[in-house]
Design an enzyme around this catalytic site. Structure first.
Site, PDB file in Angstrom:
ATOM      1  N   GLU A  82      20.275  22.098  58.552  1.00  0.00           N
ATOM      2  CA  GLU A  82      20.353  22.198  57.087  1.00  0.00           C
ATOM      3  C   GLU A  82      20.013  20.821  56.497  1.00  0.00           C
ATOM      4  OE1 GLU A  82      23.740  24.274  55.423  1.00  0.00           O
ATOM      5  OE2 GLU A  82      23.784  22.927  53.684  1.00  0.00           O
ATOM      6  N   ARG A  88      20.315  27.673  50.867  1.00  0.00           N
ATOM      7  CA  ARG A  88      20.140  26.213  51.035  1.00  0.00           C
ATOM      8  C   ARG A  88      18.673  25.794  51.139  1.00  0.00           C
ATOM      9  NH1 ARG A  88      23.687  27.338  49.276  1.00  0.00           N
ATOM     10  NH2 ARG A  88      25.848  27.311  49.931  1.00  0.00           N
ATOM     11  N   SER A 100      27.140  19.868  55.697  1.00  0.00           N
ATOM     12  CA  SER A 100      26.897  20.801  56.805  1.00  0.00           C
ATOM     13  C   SER A 100      25.587  20.434  57.497  1.00  0.00           C
ATOM     14  CB  SER A 100      26.803  22.234  56.283  1.00  0.00           C
ATOM     15  OG  SER A 100      28.042  22.614  55.755  1.00  0.00           O
TER      16      SER A 100
HETATM   17  C1  LIG Z   1      30.546  15.501  51.911  1.00  0.00           C
HETATM   18  C2  LIG Z   1      29.399  16.426  51.607  1.00  0.00           C
HETATM   19  C3  LIG Z   1      29.659  17.736  51.237  1.00  0.00           C
HETATM   20  C4  LIG Z   1      28.596  18.598  50.950  1.00  0.00           C
HETATM   21  N1  LIG Z   1      28.866  19.875  50.546  1.00  0.00           N
HETATM   22  C5  LIG Z   1      27.876  20.689  50.197  1.00  0.00           C
HETATM   23  C6  LIG Z   1      28.149  22.013  49.714  1.00  0.00           C
HETATM   24  O1  LIG Z   1      29.288  22.440  49.601  1.00  0.00           O
HETATM   25  N2  LIG Z   1      27.088  22.796  49.379  1.00  0.00           N
HETATM   26  C7  LIG Z   1      25.804  22.354  49.473  1.00  0.00           C
HETATM   27  O2  LIG Z   1      24.878  23.107  49.140  1.00  0.00           O
HETATM   28  N3  LIG Z   1      25.517  21.119  49.925  1.00  0.00           N
HETATM   29  C8  LIG Z   1      26.514  20.287  50.291  1.00  0.00           C
HETATM   30  N4  LIG Z   1      26.228  19.021  50.730  1.00  0.00           N
HETATM   31  C9  LIG Z   1      24.813  18.614  50.913  1.00  0.00           C
HETATM   32  C10 LIG Z   1      24.186  17.939  49.672  1.00  0.00           C
HETATM   33  O3  LIG Z   1      25.165  17.369  48.870  1.00  0.00           O
HETATM   34  C11 LIG Z   1      23.352  18.941  48.858  1.00  0.00           C
HETATM   35  O4  LIG Z   1      22.321  19.472  49.629  1.00  0.00           O
HETATM   36  C12 LIG Z   1      22.776  18.275  47.596  1.00  0.00           C
HETATM   37  O5  LIG Z   1      22.274  19.270  46.731  1.00  0.00           O
HETATM   38  C13 LIG Z   1      21.649  17.287  47.916  1.00  0.00           C
HETATM   39  O6  LIG Z   1      21.344  16.607  46.725  1.00  0.00           O
HETATM   40  P1  LIG Z   1      20.819  15.115  46.688  1.00  0.00           P
HETATM   41  O7  LIG Z   1      20.564  14.770  45.280  1.00  0.00           O
HETATM   42  O8  LIG Z   1      21.720  14.232  47.448  1.00  0.00           O
HETATM   43  O9  LIG Z   1      19.425  15.303  47.426  1.00  0.00           O
HETATM   44  P2  LIG Z   1      18.776  14.421  48.592  1.00  0.00           P
HETATM   45  O10 LIG Z   1      19.641  14.552  49.801  1.00  0.00           O
HETATM   46  O11 LIG Z   1      18.472  13.066  48.118  1.00  0.00           O
HETATM   47  O12 LIG Z   1      17.422  15.234  48.810  1.00  0.00           O
HETATM   48  C14 LIG Z   1      17.440  16.598  49.180  1.00  0.00           C
HETATM   49  C15 LIG Z   1      16.053  17.189  48.913  1.00  0.00           C
HETATM   50  O13 LIG Z   1      15.841  17.270  47.503  1.00  0.00           O
HETATM   51  C16 LIG Z   1      14.576  16.689  47.177  1.00  0.00           C
HETATM   52  N5  LIG Z   1      14.671  16.168  45.799  1.00  0.00           N
HETATM   53  C17 LIG Z   1      15.620  15.354  45.289  1.00  0.00           C
HETATM   54  N6  LIG Z   1      15.380  15.124  43.980  1.00  0.00           N
HETATM   55  C18 LIG Z   1      14.238  15.807  43.662  1.00  0.00           C
HETATM   56  C19 LIG Z   1      13.464  15.955  42.469  1.00  0.00           C
HETATM   57  N7  LIG Z   1      13.807  15.365  41.318  1.00  0.00           N
HETATM   58  N8  LIG Z   1      12.349  16.719  42.523  1.00  0.00           N
HETATM   59  C20 LIG Z   1      11.962  17.324  43.680  1.00  0.00           C
HETATM   60  N9  LIG Z   1      12.660  17.228  44.838  1.00  0.00           N
HETATM   61  C21 LIG Z   1      13.791  16.472  44.823  1.00  0.00           C
HETATM   62  C22 LIG Z   1      14.381  15.607  48.221  1.00  0.00           C
HETATM   63  O14 LIG Z   1      13.016  15.258  48.348  1.00  0.00           O
HETATM   64  C23 LIG Z   1      14.934  16.320  49.462  1.00  0.00           C
HETATM   65  O15 LIG Z   1      13.943  17.162  50.026  1.00  0.00           O
HETATM   66  C24 LIG Z   1      27.268  18.140  51.033  1.00  0.00           C
HETATM   67  C25 LIG Z   1      27.019  16.812  51.394  1.00  0.00           C
HETATM   68  C26 LIG Z   1      28.066  15.954  51.668  1.00  0.00           C
HETATM   69  C27 LIG Z   1      27.779  14.528  52.024  1.00  0.00           C
END
Ligand SMILES: Cc1cc2nc3c(=O)[nH]c(=O)nc-3n(C[C@H](O)[C@H](O)[C@H](O)COP(=O)(O)OP(=O)(O)OC[C@H]3O[C@@H](n4cnc5c(N)ncnc54)[C@H](O)[C@@H]3O)c2cc1C
Length: 306
Positions: free
Chosen positions: A298, A179, A228
């Site tokens: 996380e 992660r 998480s």
């Molecule tokens: C209901 C639910 C279930 C979930 N289940 C899982 C799971 O099973 N497994 C899991 O791993 N995660 C899970 N997550 C967490 C989350 O979905 C993941 O971590 C996801 O990958 C985050 O992506 P995001 O686009 O929303 O990033 P954000 O939350 O918007 O950002 C996360 C990070 O990525 C960076 N970032 C975003 N875009 C870029 C870019 N283009 N360039 C550089 N940096 C960037 C941001 O600056 C930040 O540091 C869950 C979340 C929810 C709400």
């Protein structure tokens, strides 16, 4: 109210771009927790050229922060100083399918992969469709579930650095781990190319359904959460430690521990970011007291605490 802008009127100092600036945009509208104060500026680049122009003409010392789908973020109530960048223009959501690979723009919601996998009968990426967020965020967090993570399926990714230069990098360059990832702060992920293989449509459909059903049965679904909250310590489950430490029914203000999955925190409707962060801190303290283990967040927390 947002009381501490970086410059008196930052927007006047920013390059004249083709994309869109929004001033004092509430981050509660852009995060799954639905909490968070305003970004001083939220910038939606029109395309790569526009983003390059912005970076090359941005005055020194203005902080920038990339926002993906906001599904792993807790933005604090005092908001974010500087410029938050969101790659949500259609030009950052392009998909290209080749022989054994699929290239996705960084702004593509993971869930949008579903129809492409089914249409082209591509296997191995079903897990990603069930993770909220967009492609760029999934690299940064090395997103994973159901036994797979980005590290296993990524072939390469295009990145723009702070000077607006684009390079194509391999998974090794991102130092992906559980992660997490480790790469320079000024890298903006533009796209990722993923490994895939031929798989009959029915099998893909079955996997997608099984994964969705698993989530509905075992995790809060359609709730205001960021997934998480804490990483699983080596060989242990964070939710079990939380439960054993008597935190399963904890609630602070509008934030509470999910009954369905104790490692998920929920905004029941009127939570502030402060409620959620305090709840997380209380859990860390209680788990430490009961088990001597220190849970590690996380969820990424950012912005100013009020
Ligand atoms: C209901 C639910 C279930 C979930 N289940 C899982 C799971 O099973 N497994 C899991 O791993 N995660 C899970 N997550 C967490 C989350 O979905 C993941 O971590 C996801 O990958 C985050 O992506 P995001 O686009 O929303 O990033 P954000 O939350 O918007 O950002 C996360 C990070 O990525 C960076 N970032 C975003 N875009 C870029 C870019 N283009 N360039 C550089 N940096 C960037 C941001 O600056 C930040 O540091 C869950 C979340 C929810 C709400």
């Amino acid at each position: 109210m947002f009381t501490s802008p970086l410059l008196n009127n930052l927007i006047e100092f920013l390059p004249k771009v083709r994309g869109k600036y929004q001033k004092d945009e509430p981050m509660s509208k852009h995060t799954w927790f639905a909490v968070g104060g305003p970004a001083e500026i939220l910038y939606h680049p029109a395309d790569q050229e526009d983003l390059k122009y912005f970076l090359q003409n941005l005055p020194n010392n203005i902080p920038i922060y990339l926002l993906g789908g906001g599904s792993n973020l807790l933005v604090r109530d005092g908001g974010i100083l500087g410029v938050v960048i969101k790659l949500d223009n259609k030009n950052f959501k392009q998909i290209e399918v080749g022989d054994g690979w699929i290239k996705c723009g960084a702004g593509l919601p993971n869930i949008d992969l579903k129809k492409i996998l089914l249409k082209h009968e591509l296997g191995g990426l079903e897990f990603l469709c069930s993770i909220p967020g967009v492609i760029g965020g999934s690299i940064k967090t090395n997103a994973g579930c159901f036994g797979s993570e980005i590290k296993d399926v990524m072939l390469c990714a295009e990145v723009m650095n702070g000077l607006g230069e684009i390079s194509t990098l391999t998974p090794k360059d991102f130092n992906l781990s559980y992660r997490n990832s480790l790469f320079p702060d000024d890298w903006i992920i533009l796209s990722m190319t993923l490994k895939t293989y031929h798989e009959p449509k029915a099998k893909i459909q079955q996997k997608l359904e099984e994964q969705k059903n698993y989530r509905i049965a075992n995790q809060p679904y359609n709730e205001k959460t960021a997934g998480s909250t804490f990483k699983n310590p080596q060989g242990l489950k964070a939710w079990e430690l939380i439960q054993k430490s008597g935190c399963a029914e904890l609630q602070i203000g509008g934030a509470k521990v999910s009954e369905k999955h104790n490692n998920f925190l929920i905004n029941t409707g009127n939570a502030t970011a402060e409620d959620i962060e305090q709840l997380g801190e209380e859990i860390i303290a209680r788990v430490k007291e009961h088990t001597s283990i220190t849970l590690e967040w996380e969820i990424r927390r950012l912005g100013i605490r009020k």
